[in-house]
Design a protein around this motif. Structure first.
Motif, PDB file in Angstrom:
ATOM      1  N   GLY B  70       0.800  -1.226   0.000  1.00 34.92           N
ATOM      2  CA  GLY B  70       0.000   0.000   0.000  1.00 34.92           C
ATOM      3  C   GLY B  70       0.828   1.269   0.000  1.00 34.92           C
ATOM      4  O   GLY B  70       0.304   2.353   0.224  1.00 34.92           O
ATOM      5  N   GLY B  71       2.127   1.133  -0.237  1.00 38.95           N
ATOM      6  CA  GLY B  71       2.990   2.313  -0.149  1.00 38.95           C
ATOM      7  C   GLY B  71       3.069   3.121  -1.437  1.00 38.95           C
ATOM      8  O   GLY B  71       3.612   4.207  -1.449  1.00 38.95           O
ATOM      9  N   GLY B  72       2.521   2.576  -2.499  1.00 40.37           N
ATOM     10  CA  GLY B  72       2.547   3.312  -3.766  1.00 40.37           C
ATOM     11  C   GLY B  72       1.294   4.157  -3.913  1.00 40.37           C
ATOM     12  O   GLY B  72       0.897   4.849  -2.980  1.00 40.37           O
ATOM     13  N   ASN B  73       0.660   4.043  -5.068  1.00 42.87           N
ATOM     14  CA  ASN B  73      -0.501   4.890  -5.312  1.00 42.87           C
ATOM     15  C   ASN B  73      -1.682   4.552  -4.407  1.00 42.87           C
ATOM     16  O   ASN B  73      -2.538   5.389  -4.174  1.00 42.87           O
ATOM     17  CB  ASN B  73      -0.919   4.789  -6.782  1.00 42.87           C
ATOM     18  N   SER B  74      -1.712   3.314  -3.878  1.00 41.51           N
ATOM     19  CA  SER B  74      -2.801   2.956  -2.963  1.00 41.51           C
ATOM     20  C   SER B  74      -2.804   3.860  -1.743  1.00 41.51           C
ATOM     21  O   SER B  74      -3.853   4.209  -1.221  1.00 41.51           O
ATOM     22  CB  SER B  74      -2.657   1.507  -2.497  1.00 41.51           C
ATOM     23  N   THR B 367      -4.783   8.363 -13.448  1.00 41.40           N
ATOM     24  CA  THR B 367      -5.075   9.058 -12.197  1.00 41.40           C
ATOM     25  C   THR B 367      -6.291   8.474 -11.494  1.00 41.40           C
ATOM     26  O   THR B 367      -6.676   8.965 -10.443  1.00 41.40           O
ATOM     27  CB  THR B 367      -5.364  10.537 -12.487  1.00 41.40           C
ATOM     28  N   GLY B 368      -6.899   7.442 -12.074  1.00 42.32           N
ATOM     29  CA  GLY B 368      -8.194   7.040 -11.527  1.00 42.32           C
ATOM     30  C   GLY B 368      -8.338   5.586 -11.161  1.00 42.32           C
ATOM     31  O   GLY B 368      -9.429   5.039 -11.176  1.00 42.32           O
ATOM     32  N   GLY B 369      -7.265   4.932 -10.799  1.00 41.96           N
ATOM     33  CA  GLY B 369      -7.334   3.497 -10.566  1.00 41.96           C
ATOM     34  C   GLY B 369      -7.998   3.079  -9.274  1.00 41.96           C
ATOM     35  O   GLY B 369      -8.518   1.973  -9.166  1.00 41.96           O
ATOM     36  N   TRP B 370      -7.962   3.957  -8.294  1.00 37.81           N
ATOM     37  CA  TRP B 370      -8.434   3.527  -6.976  1.00 37.81           C
ATOM     38  C   TRP B 370      -9.846   2.975  -7.030  1.00 37.81           C
ATOM     39  O   TRP B 370     -10.139   1.924  -6.482  1.00 37.81           O
ATOM     40  CB  TRP B 370      -8.348   4.687  -5.967  1.00 37.81           C
ATOM     41  N   LYS B 371     -10.723   3.728  -7.706  1.00 36.90           N
ATOM     42  CA  LYS B 371     -12.133   3.363  -7.712  1.00 36.90           C
ATOM     43  C   LYS B 371     -12.374   1.985  -8.308  1.00 36.90           C
ATOM     44  O   LYS B 371     -13.369   1.362  -8.049  1.00 36.90           O
ATOM     45  CB  LYS B 371     -12.936   4.404  -8.483  1.00 36.90           C
ATOM     46  N   ALA B 372     -11.412   1.500  -9.096  1.00 38.07           N
ATOM     47  CA  ALA B 372     -11.610   0.224  -9.784  1.00 38.07           C
ATOM     48  C   ALA B 372     -11.095  -0.959  -8.972  1.00 38.07           C
ATOM     49  O   ALA B 372     -11.301  -2.107  -9.363  1.00 38.07           O
ATOM     50  CB  ALA B 372     -10.901   0.257 -11.134  1.00 38.07           C
ATOM     51  N   THR B 373     -10.435  -0.674  -7.845  1.00 39.57           N
ATOM     52  CA  THR B 373      -9.665  -1.708  -7.151  1.00 39.57           C
ATOM     53  C   THR B 373     -10.281  -3.110  -7.129  1.00 39.57           C
ATOM     54  O   THR B 373      -9.700  -4.042  -7.683  1.00 39.57           O
ATOM     55  CB  THR B 373      -9.323  -1.231  -5.729  1.00 39.57           C
ATOM     56  N   PRO B 374     -11.466  -3.275  -6.524  1.00 36.59           N
ATOM     57  CA  PRO B 374     -11.958  -4.663  -6.467  1.00 36.59           C
ATOM     58  C   PRO B 374     -12.329  -5.202  -7.844  1.00 36.59           C
ATOM     59  O   PRO B 374     -12.125  -6.391  -8.116  1.00 36.59           O
ATOM     60  CB  PRO B 374     -13.190  -4.581  -5.557  1.00 36.59           C
ATOM     61  N   GLY B 375     -12.838  -4.345  -8.703  1.00 39.43           N
ATOM     62  CA  GLY B 375     -13.196  -4.782 -10.053  1.00 39.43           C
ATOM     63  C   GLY B 375     -11.960  -5.191 -10.824  1.00 39.43           C
ATOM     64  O   GLY B 375     -11.929  -6.228 -11.491  1.00 39.43           O
ATOM     65  N   SER B 376     -10.930  -4.370 -10.719  1.00 44.60           N
ATOM     66  CA  SER B 376      -9.671  -4.661 -11.390  1.00 44.60           C
ATOM     67  C   SER B 376      -9.105  -5.987 -10.910  1.00 44.60           C
ATOM     68  O   SER B 376      -8.726  -6.842 -11.712  1.00 44.60           O
ATOM     69  CB  SER B 376      -8.693  -3.509 -11.108  1.00 44.60           C
ATOM     70  N   GLY B 377      -9.055  -6.171  -9.601  1.00 46.77           N
ATOM     71  CA  GLY B 377      -8.517  -7.406  -9.044  1.00 46.77           C
ATOM     72  C   GLY B 377      -9.343  -8.611  -9.457  1.00 46.77           C
ATOM     73  O   GLY B 377      -8.812  -9.670  -9.803  1.00 46.77           O
TER      74      GLY B 377
END
Lengths: 220, 417, 1017, 121
Positions: B70-74, B367-377
């Motif tokens: 979690g130390g990067g963009n997360s 710039t918008g990856g956070w919102k996708a987290t569970p979907g992406s995974g």
């Protein structure tokens, strides 16, 4: 839009001709601080290969060469024509109001046969002159240029960003002992923005603050 | 999994001085063989591992993180959650994510502080209004909740916004996704790590991948700062460092890594009730549960891996903020930081197989990856497990840059945040 | 021993850098107090015996003043008389008092002394670090239900409710040497650099120069034979007299960025009473300094001791107690206990006692203490507890007693309690160099085992750290280091003049020596009852850190985030090192192995208004206007439209009209009478050179080789990805000379795009470009028979459409003034564009109307705005780049195959033939007409195949890009991008409508005027 | 926020410049003969290196000239400025220790750099 010299002279005097800051009056502040528009100065952009510029003597420029040293300007014998370095193959020829058409014609014929470009930008830009010993400080509020007299001296011209507007700043050659004058060369459409920003920065030195024209209805 | 998190255990532990809580995840040694390895211990990587273990039964897998999870963009994003994207493909993946977000806390037994407080996207001129209305319409038909508000309704929903008509960029309306919101980024990372760990996933921190081994165009293993590993499958989820990982197997990526900055104010009593985004003046702001205004700033236009951006971007950001929220002027910026975002040419992600068998890439979230987290995974786990993209992931293949079938969200003026 | 103490007062009778001749009145939490000029709110409150000023973030525990400067962790209040000008979260140790200052406590209800929120403290056993993560996950305790309650309880101060009345400035400076901090080393550095001739800025965070010297008793130190005050004054005067030196007080260097860019934040008027603030003086100012060399003289910060009960008001840093005494003339307590692990705090004891306080004890964890100190204490009759510690305290809103016990080598404490009454505990756990800015500069830190702290190691930028910031705690060392660094920095920038000799200090100040760190003082209590605070603002205790570690969070960043230590408004300035030491101790690692959290910008919170500077409100962004703008503005009721940065009239409303009526009238007028549009904003680029045609061939999709002088041609420009980027008409002026126009919003982009290709891809092409957008003002005149008006206007050109053909241009004059006339049209009507030098733009515009209305004129002339222009072009089926296109449309998609030449490369060509780009089922531009002629589709409406929407996801075929009520077609018209659109002409599809059944639409061609002629509409 | 030494105007603030991305990518001749993949390579693929990186910058607010700039993207240190058409100069710089690692000093990542015991001050 070629026209005779005589005609352009009369045109320059026509009351119908309005400069970009004709709605603003000169402003003064403490210790001789003065800001005013230098109206209708003739301005031509000349583009020509750097290699040609080095050797070229253009009679129409009355002794002012094309400076090839970056950010420098040259002045004609008469002091009425200046040539400002804008880029390695780009100069601005600044002349007295109303003379640009004739100058353009003469330059055109002198340069013919070469690859060059000459564009009249007299109305594209207008100039704001700032005189008085706080002028460097005022400009520091607007741009990241080093305005110290060690690095910005008479005759220099630099393009930069002032507030959010691109412009050139040119320190005029002035008589020894006279107050230094910086001339901002700014696009006409943004002139009011920069005028007001300068006056705002100068408010600390006793200048009244002009605020940008606004209030236009944008919402139905 | 260690003891279940609930209020009863909390009280029990409170009485015992909290000495009974167990480690949320193990610190296992790196094994020499895994069925799959995920490179990158951010939220997307951990989510991938979690779903690989949970949905595909792949439990002999590892997540390798070069620093701390979690130390990067997360740990650096502004946690905005929404799914009101224009195109079908985007709406599908982000809405898939939004649905997973709503129950993720319960699924993980970890409160991720998911707050569906609503996301406002403001329009300042007719062109923007047209684009946003087009989005609202597409969203409705795609089953994504989204509505158009006029300026007065915007003001009612978020009172501190100035809808003064004399502004340089007056607010003429906006869209609202009520189910959008924010959550707590660290909690998501930790919750995913704890849940994945409980399913047997090895989370290896301080473990940097130095090279990837292939044989006849197939992945066979990798070298790390903690030793070598044999594995037939590698999923790269390395965000800003995706190019560097992909370079190890000579897979060229259409990605550039740019610094993106964010900042928070000092904590304040509740001030703005929702997320506010404005494309025209470049403002993205919400208020954290701690009371800090969380503000997304701009992206620097050059490639950099320094996690540091330019000061003038922050200044411009503040000026923009004053335009929308003049009452913020006397508040203070408390902390600023930067992340490295992986920007793709069409502002859409890449979830794809590559020419190297067993090497999968999940990148380009910009710039918008956070919102996708569970979907992406979720969909990436599917791809890694089955070697075939599912319907949601399929439009995001690398191939699209060759064929021209782009998912051009930036063209549609969607704010990628 | 002489004492000069007032019986009940806490203000010494003399000494300190305050102006006792000028009393200042202020209020705190509604109660009136008095202080003196030169006081901070902290010193003034302490002089009035007020220690408790705030409540902590989480448990709402009483918080007092701990430090004397910007490092104070939790003494923050709300400043301001009303909700407009209020400043939340203001540190009392930094706010100088002024007459009438009003401060109040925050984060408490109903009052500071009785705060409901203290319930959190009672429940603190159940809300450990990470508490939230473990509950409220779902029914019945759902987060969405609890969040509002938690949000209300969280947060500290309250934001203002109205627009800020104050102004802020930002300014730029280039210097040779920037010196941060005006303590002894900073002063010496600035002086040396300035004497060498360098341009210098000296920035000092507080209101006066002198730094740590100001915390020494009056006349106790001399420099170069002069008392320190006089010496500082002399140095300041020398610096002020140098025109190349700027000394800034109340100015914090808050951020060290790349290439020696340092942001300074000056509080210009915050210390003044509102009436004294100059009318035009900014409240605060940002100095954007680009320095060739930076000298960091940022001093050191004292660490507090971490022990059970260490958070009560009245427990302060020993150095701060000494600063309050010697700088401000304030006794922080009558009966003090000193608790330290190094020598520096002993000076606090001696000074306090000399000023009249009773020293109840000096407690020192060290077993071996220098004989000199012991003797000095003995002489003064101060009880000494060596090898001992405070293991507990009492007191609610103020500490009342301390439990002092012996601690043996193993850390075991003596079993018997030993309570000693006191009203002040001054603690010191040693001093740490203030390396925040150094670290921001990306230098490498070094852990010094002697100092038990981080010191600047290798520099990355042109930077030097000196004095206490560099770990040098001896006064003479500080002076020497400063002087050397100042001279060296000046020399590195080319100023090599010899500088004056070393300034000699009379004696060394009593400094930290023989430091012995114990990360946590042991406690007799059972572990779970111990509450030893590391972060006083966010209420992080050693127990919280233990829980985090136990739960597997071992990275220092994880622990920070899990416990929130160091994440308050103080960013853990005095807390972080204690946290690292505690973590290291607990994990059995060394401090450098544990690592450090990032020192982020800003060093301390900076006002957002100051960061925005002057670029707010009317000055936010430039607004560009045309030469005709004064005329537009002068019309009674005009709606404007921002296009890029330009402001264009959108519609001119007449009496009683609404916007839509005006647009209908204007649109109609342009096809039936004469319409005039201000088209000045279109981008214009002069293109000249022998290769100009070849250049145009490469950047436009069509061919330019044969366009002859006097003619114009429309062009479409793509990006390399094949998508439409811009369009416009380009006129051939001469064989090697062209006048290009671009869209209004795209002008700058296009010029950049063209220069890019010329300079980097095709430097062999002989072409020059110059932008001429603003050189000319443009009036576009259209409508049947407008040629007669044009003829009336022009001196010397017959505009007869038979001879002056469509897509021709000619030079002409109006009253002798040169103009260029283009016969081009964006409406499909007969149309002329008159270009004139912009200074005549307004005159021309007025002239057109005068001509139309003059006797013998009698033209039905109507000025129209951009909205009517949009309708007119849509009636004719012309696209607007940015409306019909969104970066995903190719010329083929737009049905503009005719403009794509058959052979020869151009930018973007190859992309058009990619397998997916060349498919014929892509979205294509079509016209739509609604079944109900008066129904205007909303732009952005989606097109579907069936009347019934059905349930989501509903397949979408395309969307409406433009839609208007057309007065000329007497019905609504729309353009749309539709899948396989061209093959659907004639089909009936449906436009979805929220809350209504879909509207049937028929697919037609895009040229609606032609469609009507052909009978399709 | 760095200072860029414009080959003509000298040192100026970065805000006067605009970045044009990776340098030395020539627009291919004869694109009709290229397959989709080769064309995509030209349009979309970028090196995006961590460490030495050659890029194009334009002095947009000054002399409007394009030039090349060699920068270490792991530290933002500018290594060289050179004119369009010139070859990338051979300047050494502190490259990251491992492919994805950080430069030993000056990296903004993992912002606090600590010296190892015994490392020279």
């Amino acid at each position: 839009m070629a026209t005779s010299d005589k005609l352009s002279e009369t045109l320059a005097d026509r009351p119908d001709r309005l400069s970009a800051l004709s709605h603003r009056s000169p402003l003064t502040g403490d210790d001789g601080l003065l800001m005013r528009e230098a109206t209708h100065l003739g301005k031509l952009v000349l583009r020509l290969a750097e290699t040609e510029a080095e050797t070229l003597k253009i009679k129409a420029l009355e002794g002012a060469g094309l400076p090839t040293q970056p950010c420098r300007s040259s002045v004609s014998h008469t002091g009425t024509v200046s040539v400002l370095w804008l880029g390695p193959d780009e100069w601005m020829v600044v002349s007295q109001a109303g003379t640009e058409e004739a100058l353009q014609t003469r330059l055109h014929s002198e340069l013919s046969g070469r690859h060059f470009q000459l564009s009249n930008v007299t109305d594209y830009y207008t100039c704001i002159d700032i005189a008085g010993h706080q002028n460097r400080e005022i400009l520091m509020n607007l741009s990241t240029l080093d305005m110290h007299n060690r690095t910005f001296s008479a005759g220099q011209i630099k393009g930069s960003i002032f507030g959010h507007a691109n412009a050139y700043v040119w320190q005029l050659h002035t008589e020894p002992g006279a107050s230094e004058i910086f001339r901002l060369i700014i696009r006409s459409s943004m002139a009011d923005y920069l005028w007001c920003l300068v006056s705002r920065s100068a408010r600390l030195f006793g200048m009244p603050e002009d605020t940008p024209i606004s209030g236009e209805k944008l919402v139905i | 999994m260690s003891s279940k998190y609930n209020v009863f255990n909390l009280i029990r532990q409170g009485l015992q001085g909290h000495t009974g809580w167990q480690a949320q995840w193990r610190e296992p040694e790196l094994k020499s063989t895994y069925d799959a390895v995920i490179i990158g211990g951010g939220a997307h990587g951990l989510a991938t591992a979690y779903y690989l273990a949970k949905n595909h039964g792949m439990t002999n897998i590892a997540v390798l993180e070069k620093g701390w999870i979690g130390g990067g963009n997360s740990g650096r994003n502004t946690t905005i959650i929404r799914s009101n994207y224009l195109y079908d493909a985007s709406a599908a993946i982000y809405n898939h994510a939004l649905k997973l977000w709503t129950t993720l806390g319960r699924d993980l037994n970890y409160n991720i502080m998911m707050s569906h407080r609503g996301v406002l996207n403001l329009a300042h001129d007719e062109g923007e209004a047209r684009t946003l209305k087009r989005r609202v319409e597409a969203n409705r038909l795609n089953g994504v909740d989204s509505e158009w508000l006029d300026a007065k309704q915007v003001k009612e929903f978020c009172p501190p916004i100035s809808i003064d008509e004399d502004m340089r960029y007056p607010v003429i309306g906006g869209t609202l996704q009520r189910s959008g919101g924010v959550n707590r980024h660290d909690a998501v990372v930790w919750g995913l790590a704890r849940a994945a760990d409980a399913l047997g996933v090895d989370i290896i921190q301080q473990c940097e991948v130095t090279s990837i081994r292939t044989d006849a165009g197939e992945v066979t293993g990798l070298e790390t700062t903690k030793g070598s590993v044999k594995t037939p499958k590698i999923g790269s989820v390395a965000a800003g460092h995706s190019t560097i990982i992909a370079d190890m197997v000579d897979v060229p990526l259409p990605i550039e890594s740019h610094p993106l900055q964010a900042l928070v104010s000092e904590p304040l009593k509740p001030l703005i009730p929702c997320v506010v985004m404005s494309n025209a003046v470049h403002v993205y702001v919400s208020q954290s549960d701690k009371g800090e205004l969380v503000i997304g700033a701009g992206i620097d236009p050059y490639v950099s891996y320094t996690q540091r951006g330019s000061f003038d971007i922050i200044e411009h950001q503040m000026a923009s903020l004053m335009e929308l929220f003049p009452i913020f002027s006397r508040l203070r910026m408390m902390r600023q930081w930067g992340g490295i975002v992986d920007v793709s040419p069409d502002a859409s992600p890449i979830i794809s197989k590559t020419k190297v068998k067993g090497f999968y890439i999940n990148a380009g979230w910009g710039t918008g990856g956070w919102k996708a987290t569970p979907g992406s995974g979720h969909v990436f786990a599917d791809l890694v497990a089955n070697d075939t993209p599912n319907a949601i992931a399929a439009p995001f293949s690398l191939e699209r840059f060759v064929t021209g079938d782009l998912v051009a969200e930036h063209g549609a003026a969607a704010v990628a945040h | 021993m002489a004492t000069s103490r007032q019986k009940s007062g806490l203000r010494t009778e003399q000494g300190g850098h305050i102006n006792r001749g000028k009393p200042i009145h202020f209020t705190f939490d509604g109660k009136a107090y008095q202080g003196f000029e030169g006081d901070t709110l902290a010193s003034a409150l302490l002089a009035n015996g007020v220690h408790m000023v705030a409540r902590s973030f989480k448990y709402h525990r009483p918080r007092g003043i701990v430090a004397a400067g910007s490092e104070d962790p939790a003494a923050i209040v709300q400043i301001g008389p009303d909700a407009v000008e209020t400043d939340p979260n203001t540190r009392v140790t930094e706010q100088e008092i002024y007459e009438g200052l009003m401060a109040s406590a925050q984060n408490c209800w109903p009052s500071l002394s009785f705060d409901i929120g203290i319930a959190n403290d009672v429940l603190s056993d159940f809300i450990p670090a990470g508490f939230y993560y473990k509950t409220f996950m779902g029914p019945p305790l759902s987060w969405m239900r609890f969040e509002p309650i938690i949000r209300k309880a969280a947060g500290l101060g309250v934001a203002p409710t109205n627009r800020d009345p104050d102004q802020y400035d930002s300014t730029n400076r280039h210097v040779d040497v920037l010196v941060v901090g005006a303590g002894p080393s900073g002063l010496a550095a600035a002086k040396a650099a300035a004497d060498a001739g360098a341009r210098v800025i000296l920035a000092e965070e507080t209101n006066s120069l002198g730094g740590a010297l100001l915390s020494e008793p009056e006349d106790s130190v001399s420099l170069g034979g002069k008392p320190s005050d006089a010496a500082i004054e002399k140095m300041a005067a020398d610096l002020e007299a140098n025109p190349d030196v700027t000394v800034l007080t109340r100015t914090t260097a808050f951020g060290y960025y790349g290439d020696n860019f340092v942001g300074l934040w000056e509080r210009v008027t915050d210390h003044q009473a509102p009436l004294d603030r100059g009318k035009h003086v900014p409240r605060q100012k940002i100095w954007r300094v680009r320095a060739k060399q930076v000298i960091l003289a940022t001093g050191s910060l004292e660490r507090p001791m971490v022990f059970d009960g260490n958070d009560r008001p009245g427990i302060m840093l020993a150095g701060a107690v000494r600063t309050f005494l010697n700088r401000y003339g304030v006794l922080c307590g009558h009966k003090a206990v000193i608790f330290a692990n190094n020598d520096s705090a002993w000076a606090t004891a001696f000074d306090l006692q000399k000023a009249g306080s009773q020293i109840a004890a000096i407690v020192d964890v060290r077993r071996k203490i220098s004989g000199e100190l012991l003797q000095m204490a003995a002489e003064r009759g101060i009880p000494i507890f060596a090898g001992s510690a405070i293991v507990g305290t009492k007191g609610r809103s103020r500490v009342t007693a301390a439990d002092i016990r012996l601690v043996d080598e193993t850390g075991a404490i003596s079993p018997k309690s030993n309570w000693i009454n006191c009203d002040l505990i001054a603690t010191s756990c040693g001093w740490a160099p203030n390396v925040a800015l150094f670290s921001q500069s990306r230098g490498k830190l070094y852990y010094d085992d002697d100092l038990q702290a981080f010191r600047p190691g290798a520099s990355w930028q042109q930077e030097r750290s000196v004095g206490a910031a560099n770990g040098s705690y001896d006064l003479q060392d500080c002076l020497d280091e400063g002087r050397k660094a100042g001279a060296a920095a000046a020399s590195d920038t080319g100023f090599k003049k010899r500088i004056p000799k070393v300034l000699k200090a009379s004696h060394s100040m009593l400094l930290q020596t023989d430091l012995q760190i114990i990360p946590q003082v042991p406690s007799p209590k059972v572990a779970k009852k111990v509450r030893a605070f590391i972060d006083l603002q966010d209420d992080v205790t050693t127990k919280d850190i233990k829980v985090a570690i136990q739960e597997g969070l071992h990275s220092v960043e994880h622990i920070k985030r899990y416990t929130t230590t160091g994440m308050g408004t103080d960013q853990g300035k005095i807390a972080n090192l204690n946290a690292f030491a505690f973590i290291a101790d607990h994990l059995g690692k060394s401090v450098p192995d544990v690592g450090v959290t990032t020192f982020r910008q800003p060093y301390k919170p900076v006002t957002m208004g100051a960061l925005a500077g002057q670029h707010v409100g009317a000055h936010f962004m430039p607004r560009r206007t045309t030469a005709m703008h004064p005329w537009h503005r002068a019309q009674r009721d005009v709606i404007f439209e921002p296009v890029g940065d330009w402001l264009r009239p959108r519609a001119f409303l007449r009496d009683g009209e609404d916007f839509q009526q005006a647009v209908q009238r204007e649109t109609k007028a342009a096809r039936t009478g004469i319409g005039v549009l201000d088209a000045s904003t279109l981008g214009k680029i002069d293109v000249r050179g022998p290769d100009a045609r070849e250049f145009l061939n490469r950047i436009y999709t069509n061919a330019w080789s044969k366009l002859s002088p006097g003619k114009c041609r429309y062009g479409l420009m793509l990006k390399e990805d094949g998508m439409v980027m811009d369009d416009g008409v380009t006129a051939c002026l001469a064989d090697d000379h062209f006048h290009m126009t671009t869209t209004t919003g795209g002008a700058a982009n296009v010029l950049g795009h063209l220069e890019d290709y010329l300079q980097t891809e095709w430097p062999d092409l002989k072409v020059y470009l110059t932008t001429t957008t603003e050189q000319t003002a443009v009036a576009s005149i259209c409508g049947p028979g407008c040629d007669r008006l044009i003829a009336d206007l022009l001196d010397d050109l017959d505009p007869d459409p038979e001879t002056f053909k469509f897509m021709d241009w000619r030079d002409a004059h109006i009253q002798g003034i040169p103009v260029r006339v283009f016969r081009i049209s964006f409406t499909g009507e007969l149309s002329y564009e008159i270009n004139i030098d912009a200074s005549y733009g307004l005159w021309l515009w007025k002239k057109i109307f005068a001509q139309a209305k003059c006797e013998g004129g009698g033209y039905d002339i109507t000025p129209y705005g951009t909205e009517a222009m949009h309708v007119l072009r849509a009636e004719k089926g012309f696209i607007i780049v940015g409306q019909e296109t969104d970066g995903t449309a190719t010329p083929i998609d737009l049905g503009m195959n005719w403009i794509v030449k058959k052979s020869g490369d151009f930018v973007g060509r190859r992309s058009l033939t990619r397998s997916d780009t060349s498919r014929d089922d892509r979205k294509q531009l079509v016209g739509l007409v609604t079944e109900q002629p008066d129904y205007v589709l909303m732009e952005g409406t989606q097109i579907i195949a069936t009347q019934e929407e059905g349930t989501a996801p509903v397949p979408m075929l395309g969307h409406v890009t433009s839609s208007y009520l057309s007065p000329n077609l007497e019905r609504s018209i729309a353009m749309a991008m539709l899948e396989s659109g061209r093959s659907r002409v004639g089909q009936t599809l449906y436009a979805s409508r929220k809350g209504d059944s879909a509207m049937a639409v028929r697919v037609v061609g895009t040229d609606f005027l032609k469609e009507r002629e052909d009978g399709n509409i | 926020m760095f200072v860029i030494d414009c080959p003509w105007c000298g040192e100026r603030d970065m805000s006067e410049f605009s970045c044009g991305g990776e340098a030395h990518i020539a627009r291919p001749e004869g694109s009709e003969q290229m397959n989709d993949e080769e064309w995509a390579q030209f349009v979309f693929i970028r090196k995006n290196s961590k460490g030495r990186y050659a890029e194009r910058w334009n002095h947009a607010a000054g002399c409007r000239r394009w030039f090349n700039l060699l920068r270490n993207t792991a530290t933002d240190q500018i290594l060289a400025v050179y004119k369009m058409g010139d070859a990338e100069p051979n300047v050494s710089t502190e490259e990251p220790v491992t492919p994805s690692g950080e430069a030993p000093i000056g990296s903004g990542n993992d912002a606090v750099k600590l010296m190892k015991p015994g490392e020279a001050l």
